[in-house]
Design an enzyme around this catalytic site. Structure first.
Site, short mmCIF file in Angstrom:
data_model
loop_
_atom_site.label_atom_id
_atom_site.label_comp_id
_atom_site.label_asym_id
_atom_site.label_seq_id
_atom_site.Cartn_x
_atom_site.Cartn_y
_atom_site.Cartn_z
N CYS A 40 1.35 -1.65 0.01
CA CYS A 40 -0.32 0.42 -0.16
C CYS A 40 0.60 1.45 -0.26
O CYS A 40 0.08 2.26 -0.17
CB CYS A 40 -0.68 0.07 1.26
SG CYS A 40 -0.38 -0.03 2.69
N CYS B 78 -1.48 -4.36 7.10
CA CYS B 78 -1.12 -3.63 8.25
C CYS B 78 -0.53 -3.91 9.65
O CYS B 78 0.64 -3.23 10.39
CB CYS B 78 -2.41 -3.15 8.92
SG CYS B 78 -3.77 -2.43 6.94
FE1 FES Z 1 -0.80 -0.42 4.04
FE2 FES Z 1 -3.04 -0.90 6.59
S1 FES Z 1 -3.64 -0.36 4.92
S2 FES Z 1 -0.34 -0.79 6.47
#
Ligand code: FES
Length: 168
Positions: A36, A109
């Protein structure tokens, strides 16, 4: 995400614990998520208890989603008093345990928090310490914002995508 987990995340980010740079840290670890683009840094301060090296305190900074902040907040509380060996043995599931099982798309995460912890614990190995004494400003590693700039220009936070503009 289950309502229960979502509520616990909201509670945690409403009052995050141990957030911020630790200037007298003994070790620091930074990781970025390839999934992400988020980043997280963790600082550790050690002490000695009953002849064993234990984590006195931990803190974090994050350019990450709410789940990463919630896990990091709880993890830094959990880590206080753990021996280095105990901390090394903790998985992302252990660190996010107070929130309950994370949904599949949020597992990374928690893994980011585990990664920052493991890197900080590795950095504490004198053979691998990248920064040495971090007590003086010149010896401190770059800020998380510096690292973020090096990684890429787009920052997602709280559902917003923020694009950092280059200065002229
Ligand atoms: Fe990337 Fe949570 S969506 S750390």
């Amino acid at each position: 995400m289950s309502k229960d987990v979502e509520e616990k995340i909201q509670d945690a980010i409403a009052n995050p614990q141990n957030m911020g740079e630790m200037v007298d840290a003994d070790a620091v670890g930074t990781v970025g998520s390839p999934d992400c683009g988020d980043m997280l840094r963790m600082w550790l301060k050690f002490t000695e208890k009953d002849g064993k090296k234990v984590i006195d305190k931990a803190s974090f900074q994050s350019f990450g989603c709410q789940t990463a902040i919630a896990v990091a907040s709880m993890a830094t509380e959990m880590l206080s008093g753990k021996t280095v060996e105990e901390a090394k043995a903790m998985s992302s599931e252990d660190l996010s345990e107070p929130l309950g099982p994370l949904p599949p798309m949020k597992i990374h995460c928690g893994q980011m928090v585990e990664g920052a912890l493991k890197e900080a614990l590795e950095a504490d190995n004198p053979d691998k310490a990248p920064t040495g004494d971090v007590s003086s400003p010149e010896d401190r590693p770059s800020t998380l914002m510096d690292s973020f700039h090096q990684q890429g220009p787009a920052l997602k936070k709280g559902g917003l995508k923020i694009v950092l503009e280059e200065e002229d």
